[in-house]
Design a protein around this motif. Structure first.
Motif, PDB file in Angstrom:
ATOM      1  N   ASP A  49      -2.290  10.365 -62.397  1.00  0.00           N
ATOM      2  CA  ASP A  49      -2.493  11.616 -61.654  1.00  0.00           C
ATOM      3  C   ASP A  49      -1.912  11.578 -60.248  1.00  0.00           C
ATOM      4  O   ASP A  49      -2.546  11.997 -59.286  1.00  0.00           O
ATOM      5  N   HIS A  50      -0.679  11.130 -60.110  1.00  0.00           N
ATOM      6  CA  HIS A  50      -0.067  10.947 -58.798  1.00  0.00           C
ATOM      7  C   HIS A  50       0.404  12.242 -58.151  1.00  0.00           C
ATOM      8  O   HIS A  50       0.430  12.349 -56.951  1.00  0.00           O
ATOM      9  N   GLY A  51       0.840  13.218 -58.922  1.00  0.00           N
ATOM     10  CA  GLY A  51       1.289  14.495 -58.375  1.00  0.00           C
ATOM     11  C   GLY A  51       2.709  14.512 -57.836  1.00  0.00           C
ATOM     12  O   GLY A  51       3.155  15.526 -57.302  1.00  0.00           O
ATOM     13  N   LEU A  52       3.434  13.420 -57.938  1.00  0.00           N
ATOM     14  CA  LEU A  52       4.816  13.375 -57.454  1.00  0.00           C
ATOM     15  C   LEU A  52       5.777  13.893 -58.531  1.00  0.00           C
ATOM     16  O   LEU A  52       5.524  13.733 -59.726  1.00  0.00           O
ATOM     17  N   PRO A  53       6.888  14.503 -58.117  1.00  0.00           N
ATOM     18  CA  PRO A  53       7.825  15.094 -59.081  1.00  0.00           C
ATOM     19  C   PRO A  53       8.774  14.083 -59.732  1.00  0.00           C
ATOM     20  O   PRO A  53       9.993  14.172 -59.611  1.00  0.00           O
ATOM     21  N   TRP A  54       8.231  13.138 -60.449  1.00  0.00           N
ATOM     22  CA  TRP A  54       8.999  12.100 -61.136  1.00  0.00           C
ATOM     23  C   TRP A  54      10.055  12.690 -62.055  1.00  0.00           C
ATOM     24  O   TRP A  54      11.116  12.109 -62.271  1.00  0.00           O
ATOM     25  N   PHE A  55       9.754  13.863 -62.593  1.00  0.00           N
ATOM     26  CA  PHE A  55      10.628  14.486 -63.589  1.00  0.00           C
ATOM     27  C   PHE A  55      11.929  15.005 -62.986  1.00  0.00           C
ATOM     28  O   PHE A  55      12.845  15.371 -63.716  1.00  0.00           O
ATOM     29  N   ARG A  56      12.050  15.012 -61.671  1.00  0.00           N
ATOM     30  CA  ARG A  56      13.268  15.471 -61.013  1.00  0.00           C
ATOM     31  C   ARG A  56      14.305  14.357 -60.824  1.00  0.00           C
ATOM     32  O   ARG A  56      15.316  14.564 -60.166  1.00  0.00           O
ATOM     33  N   VAL A  57      14.050  13.206 -61.415  1.00  0.00           N
ATOM     34  CA  VAL A  57      14.982  12.076 -61.306  1.00  0.00           C
ATOM     35  C   VAL A  57      15.640  11.857 -62.669  1.00  0.00           C
ATOM     36  O   VAL A  57      14.957  11.680 -63.679  1.00  0.00           O
ATOM     37  N   ILE A  58      16.966  11.881 -62.667  1.00  0.00           N
ATOM     38  CA  ILE A  58      17.732  11.763 -63.906  1.00  0.00           C
ATOM     39  C   ILE A  58      18.759  10.637 -63.765  1.00  0.00           C
ATOM     40  O   ILE A  58      18.870  10.022 -62.715  1.00  0.00           O
ATOM     41  N   THR A  59      19.514  10.414 -64.823  1.00  0.00           N
ATOM     42  CA  THR A  59      20.517   9.349 -64.811  1.00  0.00           C
ATOM     43  C   THR A  59      21.784   9.795 -64.080  1.00  0.00           C
ATOM     44  O   THR A  59      21.998  10.985 -63.833  1.00  0.00           O
ATOM     45  N   ALA A  60      22.644   8.833 -63.774  1.00  0.00           N
ATOM     46  CA  ALA A  60      23.913   9.116 -63.104  1.00  0.00           C
ATOM     47  C   ALA A  60      24.813  10.022 -63.943  1.00  0.00           C
ATOM     48  O   ALA A  60      25.657  10.739 -63.405  1.00  0.00           O
ATOM     49  N   SER A  61      24.614  10.026 -65.254  1.00  0.00           N
ATOM     50  CA  SER A  61      25.402  10.901 -66.120  1.00  0.00           C
ATOM     51  C   SER A  61      24.814  12.311 -66.179  1.00  0.00           C
ATOM     52  O   SER A  61      25.251  13.131 -66.990  1.00  0.00           O
TER      53      SER A  61
END
Length: 97
Positions: A49-61
């Motif tokens: 339950d951290h609340g940080l937008p982890w999903f906005r990080v993607i690969t270099a491709s």
């Protein structure tokens, strides 16, 4: 991982605006001594339950990495207006910074 590096990664993560994405490598270059793998590790180790937008990080491709939360990640990005092309990549125009 050193606590100072972890803190840098999480601070950068918190700054990614809605509707934008960045890569593990871009975050790493904004830190002192980080690597894309260390960024991925910091994200993987986040509490539930951290609340940080982890999903906005993607690969270099410019794709969503293959991991157990990939479907949720893609759904969250689409909900924020991030579009994927036929090859599963996001437009370079939504890359941050």
């Amino acid at each position: 991982m050193k606590p100072a590096l972890r803190e840098q990664i999480l601070t950068i993560l918190a700054a990614i605006p809605p509707g934008r994405v960045t890569t593990y490598g871009r975050i790493a270059t904004m830190t002192e001594g980080g690597t894309p793998r260390l960024v991925a590790r910091a994200l993987r180790d986040l509490p539930v339950d951290h609340g940080l937008p982890w999903f906005r990080v993607i690969t270099a491709s410019r794709r969503v990495a293959e991991h157990p939360g990939a479907i949720e990640q893609r759904e969250r990005l689409v909900a924020e207006g991030v579009l994927f092309d036929g090859r599963g990549r996001v437009s370079p125009e939504v890359l941050w910074p």
